[in-house]
Write a protein that holds these residues in place. Structure first.
Motif, mmCIF file in Angstrom:
data_model
loop_
_atom_site.group_PDB
_atom_site.id
_atom_site.type_symbol
_atom_site.label_atom_id
_atom_site.label_comp_id
_atom_site.label_asym_id
_atom_site.label_seq_id
_atom_site.Cartn_x
_atom_site.Cartn_y
_atom_site.Cartn_z
ATOM 1 N N VAL A 1 32.521 9.184 -14.937
ATOM 2 C CA VAL A 1 33.723 8.444 -15.182
ATOM 3 C C VAL A 1 33.992 8.944 -16.640
ATOM 4 O O VAL A 1 33.471 8.621 -17.643
ATOM 5 C CB VAL A 1 33.424 6.954 -15.149
ATOM 6 C CG1 VAL A 1 34.647 6.189 -15.479
ATOM 7 C CG2 VAL A 1 32.728 6.571 -13.707
ATOM 8 N N VAL B 1 37.851 2.817 -18.925
ATOM 9 C CA VAL B 1 37.320 2.236 -17.646
ATOM 10 C C VAL B 1 35.917 1.286 -18.137
ATOM 11 O O VAL B 1 36.221 -0.005 -17.541
ATOM 12 C CB VAL B 1 37.015 3.167 -16.519
ATOM 13 C CG1 VAL B 1 36.216 2.507 -15.454
ATOM 14 C CG2 VAL B 1 38.149 4.106 -16.110
ATOM 15 N N THR B 2 35.171 1.786 -18.765
ATOM 16 C CA THR B 2 33.698 0.965 -18.972
ATOM 17 C C THR B 2 34.321 -0.518 -19.359
ATOM 18 O O THR B 2 33.542 -1.523 -18.959
ATOM 19 C CB THR B 2 33.008 1.666 -19.619
ATOM 20 O OG1 THR B 2 32.972 3.078 -19.277
ATOM 21 C CG2 THR B 2 31.373 1.006 -19.564
ATOM 22 N N THR C 1 41.206 7.668 -15.168
ATOM 23 C CA THR C 1 40.848 6.632 -15.703
ATOM 24 C C THR C 1 42.155 5.873 -16.437
ATOM 25 O O THR C 1 42.013 4.286 -16.367
ATOM 26 C CB THR C 1 39.799 7.042 -16.894
ATOM 27 O OG1 THR C 1 40.695 7.947 -17.903
ATOM 28 C CG2 THR C 1 38.717 7.549 -16.524
ATOM 29 N N GLU D 1 34.788 7.794 -7.819
ATOM 30 C CA GLU D 1 34.008 8.946 -8.703
ATOM 31 C C GLU D 1 32.868 9.359 -8.070
ATOM 32 O O GLU D 1 31.987 8.510 -7.625
ATOM 33 C CB GLU D 1 34.243 8.386 -10.030
ATOM 34 C CG GLU D 1 33.386 9.334 -11.034
ATOM 35 C CD GLU D 1 33.989 10.616 -10.924
ATOM 36 O OE1 GLU D 1 34.995 10.988 -11.177
ATOM 37 O OE2 GLU D 1 32.993 11.582 -10.984
ATOM 38 N N ILE E 1 31.323 4.271 -8.382
ATOM 39 C CA ILE E 1 30.460 5.439 -8.740
ATOM 40 C C ILE E 1 29.753 6.174 -7.665
ATOM 41 O O ILE E 1 29.441 5.729 -6.779
ATOM 42 C CB ILE E 1 29.931 5.479 -10.145
ATOM 43 C CG1 ILE E 1 28.712 4.467 -9.900
ATOM 44 C CG2 ILE E 1 30.722 5.165 -11.146
ATOM 45 C CD1 ILE E 1 27.788 4.578 -11.158
ATOM 46 N N VAL F 1 35.629 -0.163 -9.172
ATOM 47 C CA VAL F 1 35.206 1.208 -9.421
ATOM 48 C C VAL F 1 34.045 1.434 -8.719
ATOM 49 O O VAL F 1 32.986 0.677 -9.057
ATOM 50 C CB VAL F 1 34.792 1.140 -11.018
ATOM 51 C CG1 VAL F 1 34.493 2.660 -11.466
ATOM 52 C CG2 VAL F 1 36.260 0.849 -11.627
ATOM 53 N N ARG G 1 35.639 -2.889 -16.322
ATOM 54 C CA ARG G 1 35.582 -2.682 -14.971
ATOM 55 C C ARG G 1 35.277 -3.947 -14.231
ATOM 56 O O ARG G 1 34.949 -3.980 -12.977
ATOM 57 C CB ARG G 1 34.371 -1.563 -14.851
ATOM 58 C CG ARG G 1 33.128 -2.086 -15.490
ATOM 59 C CD ARG G 1 31.832 -1.103 -15.153
ATOM 60 N NE ARG G 1 31.110 -1.244 -16.551
ATOM 61 C CZ ARG G 1 29.865 -0.637 -16.431
ATOM 62 N NH1 ARG G 1 29.492 0.264 -15.310
ATOM 63 N NH2 ARG G 1 29.103 -0.566 -17.325
ATOM 64 N N TYR H 1 28.546 6.684 -14.691
ATOM 65 C CA TYR H 1 29.106 6.284 -15.820
ATOM 66 C C TYR H 1 28.365 7.202 -16.953
ATOM 67 O O TYR H 1 27.246 7.529 -16.705
ATOM 68 C CB TYR H 1 28.802 4.656 -16.086
ATOM 69 C CG TYR H 1 29.929 3.910 -15.625
ATOM 70 C CD1 TYR H 1 30.788 3.727 -15.764
ATOM 71 C CD2 TYR H 1 29.455 3.051 -14.507
ATOM 72 C CE1 TYR H 1 31.898 2.798 -15.138
ATOM 73 C CE2 TYR H 1 30.163 2.226 -13.672
ATOM 74 C CZ TYR H 1 31.603 2.086 -14.096
ATOM 75 O OH TYR H 1 32.599 1.299 -13.478
ATOM 76 N N ALA I 1 37.903 10.083 -11.425
ATOM 77 C CA ALA I 1 37.850 9.367 -12.600
ATOM 78 C C ALA I 1 38.044 10.343 -13.656
ATOM 79 O O ALA I 1 37.425 10.223 -14.582
ATOM 80 C CB ALA I 1 36.698 8.567 -13.000
ATOM 81 N N GLY J 1 36.411 7.704 -19.932
ATOM 82 C CA GLY J 1 35.816 6.940 -19.140
ATOM 83 C C GLY J 1 35.402 5.581 -19.932
ATOM 84 O O GLY J 1 35.565 4.528 -19.800
ATOM 85 N N LEU K 1 38.961 2.650 -7.690
ATOM 86 C CA LEU K 1 38.899 4.031 -8.249
ATOM 87 C C LEU K 1 37.509 4.729 -7.832
ATOM 88 O O LEU K 1 36.496 4.001 -7.946
ATOM 89 C CB LEU K 1 38.716 3.885 -10.036
ATOM 90 C CG LEU K 1 38.329 5.057 -10.477
ATOM 91 C CD1 LEU K 1 39.472 6.105 -10.556
ATOM 92 C CD2 LEU K 1 38.153 4.797 -12.112
#
Ligand SMILES: Cc1cc2nc3c(=O)[nH]c(=O)nc-3n(C[C@H](O)[C@H](O)[C@H](O)COP(=O)(O)OP(=O)(O)OC[C@H]3O[C@@H](n4cnc5c(N)ncnc54)[C@H](O)[C@@H]3O)c2cc1C
Length: 561
Positions: free
Chosen positions: A89, A213-214, A17, A35, A226, A224, A217, A39, A12, A209, A33
């Protein structure tokens, strides 16, 4: 366990991202994705721009250090360069200072010429820079070329001056006295001094991120994962098609299949590392570490990074304002004050020293006013003796950071062995070019700093060089040319913009790893999209450049599939 997706994105990073976001926005594709990190902690820690120096030592940093060096980073205890690298991320954008600088247009044009693909020309990429940006605040005197900025993108940028306003002016005025213009360095001609543009929103750092992304998600077509570390890309050795990735999560091994493509966005260190672990890399190296060769490419062979000299420290008559944390925090909550900036002198300069083209800068200069502290020593990683000598008797000090924009020296990323959990061997070899062009250029930069110090603007704050000879350089006459060369080898460090480890090009014999569409040469359905594809640093700060790579690839993929 096995699952299938249209696209699998490894890492990420800023490019990863934006790719994950754009490829899932229309609902056509199912994307995974992966990572290795987590986060961002959006309750605060990673959002303080001013605390950037602490972040690499948090859970958001890989904690890489180079192998022992012989030409630079010699003032550190282990004679090695710290290689700060973000894990989470958003990748490095979680730990870096949030400077927003796109780079010199000519560097992108040069890539376009090399790969004979006009889509890499700056004027074509400008639409992505504009699409990504939302410029929300411009300081009164800030030079802004409104034509080149974006005003409705997802990345908030600001051009502003928290705290230390007079120091910003001092830098800009001093630079003007030396004959350089004041410029928007994100415009067509970055040469000159300017006020810093930052990725911040209401004083909070924008990491990629949290931007891309956040908030997205929970899209049904985006998964995603992590704390998921990719150990290998599985490639059919006969058809040479990339098929799946192997990753571990909480000690369990998984496989994810990609029906369309696998995209490596694991960064300038992570991407070459993963390629080599998967059998794509220099044949001799892979055979040495016992990995079956699928494709012989010069992966990891062209590492180039800014070299930065950060210990140019001058005393000043300016007494630092008394800082109370309470005031800092109150200001921060209003989106103001010192915690919201990278330094107290929010200025930056790009200078064409010894450049035959006066429009092409060769060094970058920034400055700050600060106190000697264990935090600064830890970030720089100098020994206590070197720290003491470079600070001399200074208390309040103006520190200049001098960056070499177009390094000739080049290094490597190699595997230590075939164990995917071993850290790679990073060998940047700063200031190692045969003709000493890099160290010559940094010496020119030191002369520029001393010229700046003598301008009327700086005379007002009475800069004096109070450093003592560094222990390793005492045989040179203090402050002579040979002294500064010795000094530079001690205090020059990694700038944090590694490139060239999976470079774009047309000819694999000349070192190219990906073609102009970012496809790994000789392998189907595998691309690399991150900072590693740029053959050399592009004179800007890299997050935005890497994000543009992701944005461009997302467009290409949407057209293709
Ligand atoms: C000290 C420092 C200062 C900087 N200052 C600035 C600045 O002011 N402004 C700016 O724009 N840029 C700055 N940069 C540069 C910028 O942060 C990076 O160049 C940019 O993030 C692009 O990095 P990258 O493409 O190499 O990917 P990275 O950002 O390195 O991201 C790679 C991601 O992939 C993940 N990953 C790696 N391997 C794997 C694997 N096998 N499996 C799963 N995940 C994996 C990593 O955890 C990471 O999250 C700075 C960098 C440093 C280190």
């Amino acid at each position: 366990m096995e699952e299938s997706f249209d696209f699998v994105i490894v890492g990420a990073s800023p490019a990863g991202t934006v790719l994950a976001n754009r490829l899932t926005e229309e609902g056509r594709f199912k994307v995974l994705l992966l990572e290795a990190g987590k986060y961002a902690n959006n309750s605060g820690f990673t959002q303080f721009p001013r605390f950037f120096a602490l972040h690499p030592y948090s859970d958001y940093g890989w904690g890489y250090t180079s192998v022992k060096q012989s030409t630079a980073c010699l003032g550190t205890a282990k004679k090695s360069c710290k290689y700060y690298s973000g894990k989470g991320v958003g990748g490095n954008s979680l730990i870096q200072p949030p400077l927003y600088s796109r780079g010199h247009p000519e560097n992108f044009n040069c890539i376009a010429r090399t790969v004979r693909d006009a889509s890499w020309n700056y004027k074509d990429l400008l639409k992505y820079f504009k699409k990504l940006e939302k410029l929300t605040r411009v300081a009164e005197k800030a030079p802004i070329d409104s034509e080149v900025h974006g005003y409705s993108g997802l990345i908030h940028t600001q051009n502003r001056i928290p705290g230390g306003y007079f120091l910003t002016n001092t830098f800009v005025e001093g630079s003007v006295e030396l004959g350089y213009p004041i410029n928007d360095y994100n415009g067509p001609n970055p040469v000159g001094a300017s006020i810093e543009q930052l990725y911040i929103n209401n004083g909070r750092r924008q990491d990629m991120g949290s931007v891309f992304v956040t908030p997205y998600r929970n899209r049904a077509n985006l998964k995603v994962l992590i704390e998921s570390y990719v150990t290998k890309i599985e490639i059919n050795p006969y058809s040479r098609v990339a098929q799946s990735v192997i990753y571990t999560r909480s000690g369990v091994r998984y496989r994810a299949r990609a029906s369309k493509e696998i995209i490596l966005s694991a960064g300038s260190i992570g991407s070459p590392r993963t390629l080599m672990l998967s059998g794509i890399g220099p044949r001799r190296h892979l055979e040495k570490v016992g990995i079956d060769v699928i494709q012989d490419l010069e992966v990891g062979s062209g590492l180039k990074d800014y070299a930065v000299a950060g210990a140019l420290i001058f005393s000043t008559n300016v007494t630092r304002p008394v800082d109370y944390y309470k005031d800092w925090v109150q200001d921060y909550l209003k989106g103001e004050g010192d915690l919201t900036g990278v330094s107290r002198a929010q200025a930056i300069g790009f200078y064409p020293l010894k450049s035959c083209n006066k429009l092409i800068p060769t060094v970058r200069l920034m400055s700050d006013i600060t106190l000697p502290s264990s935090g600064v020593q830890k970030y720089m990683d100098f020994t206590t003796e070197n720290t003491k000598a470079s600070w001399g008797t200074n208390k309040n000090a103006v520190v200049f950071e001098l960056g070499l924009l177009n390094p000739k020296s080049s290094g490597t990323i190699r595997l230590k062995n075939s164990n995917p959990f071993e850290y790679p061997l990073i060998n940047p070899r700063f200031l190692s070019d045969a003709h000493n062009k890099d160290i010559d250029m940094l010496y020119e930069g030191i002369k520029l700093v001393f010229r700046l110090k003598d301008t009327l603007a700086y005379k007002k704050i009475q800069l004096t060089y109070n450093g003592a000879p560094l222990p390793a350089c005492t045989k040179h006459t203090f402050l002579s040319k040979s002294y500064w060369y010795c000094f530079l080898r001690q205090v020059t460090l990694a700038g944090g913009f590694p490139t060239g480890t999976c470079p774009i090009g047309v000819n694999r014999e000349k070192g190219a790893v990906v073609d102009s569409k970012l496809r790994v040469i000789g392998i189907s359905r595998l691309r690399v999209a991150d900072e590693s594809v740029f053959p050399r640093p592009l004179y800007g700060t890299a997050s935005i450049q890497a994000t543009v790579v992701g944005e461009k690839l997302a467009d290409d993929l949407k057209r293709q599939y």
